[in-house]
Enzyme design. Structure first.
Site, PDB file in Angstrom:
ATOM      1  N   HIS A   1       0.742  -1.143   0.139  1.00  0.00           N
ATOM      2  CA  HIS A   1       0.060  -0.139  -0.021  1.00  0.00           C
ATOM      3  C   HIS A   1       0.975   1.355  -0.099  1.00  0.00           C
ATOM      4  CE1 HIS A   1       0.515  -0.946   4.287  1.00  0.00           C
ATOM      5  NE2 HIS A   1       0.599   0.303   4.366  1.00  0.00           N
TER       6      HIS A   1
ATOM      7  N   GLU B   1      -7.935   3.750   9.320  1.00  0.00           N
ATOM      8  CA  GLU B   1      -7.578   3.530   7.891  1.00  0.00           C
ATOM      9  C   GLU B   1      -8.676   3.090   6.849  1.00  0.00           C
ATOM     10  OE1 GLU B   1      -4.570   0.843   8.106  1.00  0.00           O
ATOM     11  OE2 GLU B   1      -5.611  -0.682   7.131  1.00  0.00           O
TER      12      GLU B   1
ATOM     13  N   GLN C   1      -3.910   3.486   1.060  1.00  0.00           N
ATOM     14  CA  GLN C   1      -4.491   3.655   2.430  1.00  0.00           C
ATOM     15  C   GLN C   1      -4.678   4.904   2.951  1.00  0.00           C
ATOM     16  OE1 GLN C   1      -1.375   2.770   5.732  1.00  0.00           O
ATOM     17  NE2 GLN C   1      -2.751   0.914   5.943  1.00  0.00           N
TER      18      GLN C   1
ATOM     19  N   HIS D   1       3.543   6.978   4.056  1.00  0.00           N
ATOM     20  CA  HIS D   1       4.692   5.763   4.304  1.00  0.00           C
ATOM     21  C   HIS D   1       4.163   4.844   3.022  1.00  0.00           C
ATOM     22  CE1 HIS D   1       1.466   4.101   6.770  1.00  0.00           C
ATOM     23  NE2 HIS D   1       1.875   2.849   6.201  1.00  0.00           N
TER      24      HIS D   1
ATOM     25  N   GLU E   1       6.797   0.395   5.731  1.00  0.00           N
ATOM     26  CA  GLU E   1       6.173  -0.792   6.537  1.00  0.00           C
ATOM     27  C   GLU E   1       6.386  -1.895   5.815  1.00  0.00           C
ATOM     28  OE1 GLU E   1       2.136   0.104   6.962  1.00  0.00           O
ATOM     29  OE2 GLU E   1       1.781  -1.827   8.417  1.00  0.00           O
TER      30      GLU E   1
HETATM   31 CO    CO Z   1       0.664   1.274   6.456  1.00  0.00          CO
END
Ligand code: CO
Length: 166
Positions: free
Chosen positions: A41, A77, A88, A112, A162
């Protein structure tokens, strides 16, 4: 091998090298297999989750595939599916959430990147073994039943990463 390819570092254990310069010293890399299997994502921090979802729906016909409050991170989210990956949309649910601090400091935008891996612990250890700074010392539960770990942007060229294991 093209002259340009010959100058690229870190390629010396590819089959190309066998046919290339026989005197070229092999470059030691601790990672022998590609660990990143997919972009899981792209996470975007927003003030108003509903408004952001509406914008993606109205402009791109995007559909919310999953929505979840992640208590530990203090965020809600919404995952919009794009092929095998997600956009996301992230918003804080409390003032001490890291995303609340991010919004305050930097405003809305890219927060991120989630990279999918087969083995989160192994990918995390590879970063640590190379002196990389991590946020999570050990993998932990993420949203939609995943196992995740965050890598600090300081040693990853300014990108909060992540690692996501499904
Ligand atoms: Co994330």
């Amino acid at each position: 091998m093209s002259p340009i390819a010959a100058r690229l570092p870190g390629q010396d254990d590819t089959p190309d090298n066998a046919a290339g310069d026989p005197d070229a010293a092999p470059v030691e890399s601790p990672v022998r297999e590609p660990l990143l299997t997919e972009i899981d994502h792209v996470a975007i921090a927003v003030h108003d989750l509903g408004a952001a979802i509406d914008w993606y729906r109205e402009n791109f016909g995007a559909v919310v595939d999953h929505r979840e409050v992640v208590e530990k991170d203090g965020v809600e989210e919404a995952l919009l599916k794009v092929a095998e990956s997600y956009v996301q949309l992230l918003t804080p649910v409390r003032d001490d959430s890291p995303v609340a601090k991010y919004l305050e400091k930097k405003g809305e935008g890219l927060h991120h990147i989630g990279y999918r891996v087969d083995d989160c612990a192994a990918a995390l250890e590879a970063i640590k073994a190379n002196g990389g700074k991590v946020i999570d010392e050990k993998p932990r539960p993420g949203s939609r039943g995943t196992t995740v770990a965050f890598v600090h942007p300081k040693t990853s060229f300014g990108t909060l990463i992540e690692l996501v294991q499904e």
